[in-house]
Design a protein around this motif. Structure first.
Motif, PDB file in Angstrom:
ATOM      1  N   PRO A 156      12.750 -10.081  -7.166  1.00  0.00           N
ATOM      2  CA  PRO A 156      12.479  -8.808  -6.788  1.00  0.00           C
ATOM      3  C   PRO A 156      11.753  -7.927  -7.432  1.00  0.00           C
ATOM      4  O   PRO A 156      11.530  -8.265  -8.589  1.00  0.00           O
ATOM      5  CB  PRO A 156      13.938  -8.211  -6.132  1.00  0.00           C
ATOM      6  CG  PRO A 156      14.760  -8.725  -7.247  1.00  0.00           C
ATOM      7  CD  PRO A 156      14.246 -10.044  -7.381  1.00  0.00           C
ATOM      8  N   TYR A 195      18.869 -11.198  -6.219  1.00  0.00           N
ATOM      9  CA  TYR A 195      19.921 -11.269  -5.330  1.00  0.00           C
ATOM     10  C   TYR A 195      20.807 -12.307  -5.505  1.00  0.00           C
ATOM     11  O   TYR A 195      20.184 -13.381  -6.039  1.00  0.00           O
ATOM     12  CB  TYR A 195      19.499 -10.802  -3.741  1.00  0.00           C
ATOM     13  CG  TYR A 195      18.757  -9.358  -3.628  1.00  0.00           C
ATOM     14  CD1 TYR A 195      19.380  -8.279  -3.612  1.00  0.00           C
ATOM     15  CD2 TYR A 195      17.464  -9.513  -4.000  1.00  0.00           C
ATOM     16  CE1 TYR A 195      18.940  -6.957  -3.614  1.00  0.00           C
ATOM     17  CE2 TYR A 195      16.705  -8.224  -3.776  1.00  0.00           C
ATOM     18  CZ  TYR A 195      17.332  -7.163  -3.538  1.00  0.00           C
ATOM     19  OH  TYR A 195      16.767  -5.942  -3.494  1.00  0.00           O
ATOM     20  N   PHE A 243      17.607 -13.152   0.507  1.00  0.00           N
ATOM     21  CA  PHE A 243      17.656 -11.566   0.394  1.00  0.00           C
ATOM     22  C   PHE A 243      16.339 -11.414  -0.431  1.00  0.00           C
ATOM     23  O   PHE A 243      16.110 -12.120  -1.230  1.00  0.00           O
ATOM     24  CB  PHE A 243      18.885 -10.958  -0.021  1.00  0.00           C
ATOM     25  CG  PHE A 243      20.085 -11.459   0.725  1.00  0.00           C
ATOM     26  CD1 PHE A 243      20.346 -10.592   1.966  1.00  0.00           C
ATOM     27  CD2 PHE A 243      20.980 -12.355   0.397  1.00  0.00           C
ATOM     28  CE1 PHE A 243      21.336 -11.091   2.907  1.00  0.00           C
ATOM     29  CE2 PHE A 243      22.205 -12.705   1.123  1.00  0.00           C
ATOM     30  CZ  PHE A 243      22.227 -11.901   2.330  1.00  0.00           C
ATOM     31  N   ASN A 244      15.898 -10.045  -0.242  1.00  0.00           N
ATOM     32  CA  ASN A 244      14.589  -9.806  -1.141  1.00  0.00           C
ATOM     33  C   ASN A 244      14.793  -8.045  -0.929  1.00  0.00           C
ATOM     34  O   ASN A 244      15.693  -7.523  -0.416  1.00  0.00           O
ATOM     35  CB  ASN A 244      13.351 -10.284  -0.587  1.00  0.00           C
ATOM     36  CG  ASN A 244      13.347  -9.869   0.813  1.00  0.00           C
ATOM     37  OD1 ASN A 244      13.415  -8.714   1.636  1.00  0.00           O
ATOM     38  ND2 ASN A 244      12.890 -10.864   1.763  1.00  0.00           N
ATOM     39  N   ASP A 245      13.725  -7.444  -1.568  1.00  0.00           N
ATOM     40  CA  ASP A 245      13.773  -6.019  -1.457  1.00  0.00           C
ATOM     41  C   ASP A 245      13.644  -5.463   0.055  1.00  0.00           C
ATOM     42  O   ASP A 245      13.816  -4.219   0.181  1.00  0.00           O
ATOM     43  CB  ASP A 245      12.374  -5.416  -2.361  1.00  0.00           C
ATOM     44  CG  ASP A 245      12.885  -5.726  -3.942  1.00  0.00           C
ATOM     45  OD1 ASP A 245      14.159  -5.902  -4.300  1.00  0.00           O
ATOM     46  OD2 ASP A 245      11.850  -5.709  -4.549  1.00  0.00           O
ATOM     47  N   PRO A 281      17.860  -6.332   1.617  1.00  0.00           N
ATOM     48  CA  PRO A 281      18.651  -6.319   0.151  1.00  0.00           C
ATOM     49  C   PRO A 281      19.932  -6.846   0.220  1.00  0.00           C
ATOM     50  O   PRO A 281      20.578  -6.485   1.331  1.00  0.00           O
ATOM     51  CB  PRO A 281      18.401  -4.960  -0.268  1.00  0.00           C
ATOM     52  CG  PRO A 281      18.131  -3.976   0.812  1.00  0.00           C
ATOM     53  CD  PRO A 281      17.626  -4.780   1.789  1.00  0.00           C
ATOM     54  N   ASP A 282      20.624  -7.104  -0.890  1.00  0.00           N
ATOM     55  CA  ASP A 282      22.106  -7.313  -0.772  1.00  0.00           C
ATOM     56  C   ASP A 282      22.586  -7.202  -2.345  1.00  0.00           C
ATOM     57  O   ASP A 282      21.867  -6.738  -3.221  1.00  0.00           O
ATOM     58  CB  ASP A 282      22.579  -8.850  -0.250  1.00  0.00           C
ATOM     59  CG  ASP A 282      23.884  -9.014   0.490  1.00  0.00           C
ATOM     60  OD1 ASP A 282      24.277  -8.174   1.397  1.00  0.00           O
ATOM     61  OD2 ASP A 282      24.651  -9.573  -0.330  1.00  0.00           O
ATOM     62  N   ARG A 342      23.297  -7.929  -6.147  1.00  0.00           N
ATOM     63  CA  ARG A 342      22.288  -8.591  -7.009  1.00  0.00           C
ATOM     64  C   ARG A 342      23.239  -9.582  -8.007  1.00  0.00           C
ATOM     65  O   ARG A 342      24.291  -9.563  -7.800  1.00  0.00           O
ATOM     66  CB  ARG A 342      21.821  -7.575  -8.110  1.00  0.00           C
ATOM     67  CG  ARG A 342      20.972  -6.271  -7.511  1.00  0.00           C
ATOM     68  CD  ARG A 342      19.614  -6.920  -7.129  1.00  0.00           C
ATOM     69  NE  ARG A 342      18.714  -6.115  -6.555  1.00  0.00           N
ATOM     70  CZ  ARG A 342      17.447  -5.704  -6.797  1.00  0.00           C
ATOM     71  NH1 ARG A 342      17.103  -6.578  -7.732  1.00  0.00           N
ATOM     72  NH2 ARG A 342      16.817  -4.890  -6.310  1.00  0.00           N
TER      73      ARG A 342
END
Length: 140
Positions: free
Chosen positions: A32, A38, A43-45, A48-49, A51
């Motif tokens: 990201p 993450y 998940f990505n920006d 999100p979730d 890290r």
């Protein structure tokens, strides 16, 4: 990725190096904006979730191991990526509180328990710093 880089270091089996390099590319392509992944690449920006700073620190250490077997341009790119990720870890995830247990926050031990500090994330963070400061093979 780190495990396969180390397996190559000790066996010189080319397939370990190939798998490590491919895994490194996948990892780098899925980072990201702040360069700390993450806990899962789904998940990505945009979605999100939590890290996982420990994954980032383990990856940077392995990337520096892998850089030893790359051509000059690829090794320079690997080292630059490791420095960028470590800088983000320090700027955003490093605990500047000596009363806290752990060094890096936002590591994942188990998804249901959420983010915390984990000893392996801290270990690889320091291992990476030592390698960046000029240590060849610090502890393994």
């Amino acid at each position: 990725m780190t495990g396969f880089a180390l397996a190559y270091t000790y066996t010189k089996e080319p397939r370990f190096l190939e798998v490590s390099r491919k895994a490194a590319e996948v990892f780098l392509q899925n980072l990201p904006a702040d360069f700390v992944p993450y806990w899962d690449f789904t998940f990505n920006d945009h979605i999100p979730d939590i890290r996982d700073s420990s994954a980032a620190s383990i990856f940077t250490c392995g990337l520096l191991e892998l850089a030893q077997y790359a051509d000059n341009a690829e090794a320079a790119r690997d080292r630059a990526a490791a420095r960028t990720i470590v800088r983000s870890l320090y700027d955003h995830y490093f605990l500047h509180d000596p009363d806290r247990a752990g060094v890096l926050t936002d590591a994942i031990y188990h998804r249901d328990t959420g983010a915390t500090c984990v000893i392996w994330g801290d270990y690889f963070f320091y291992e990476t710093l030592l390698r960046l400061l000029g240590g060849d093979k610090c502890f393994w």
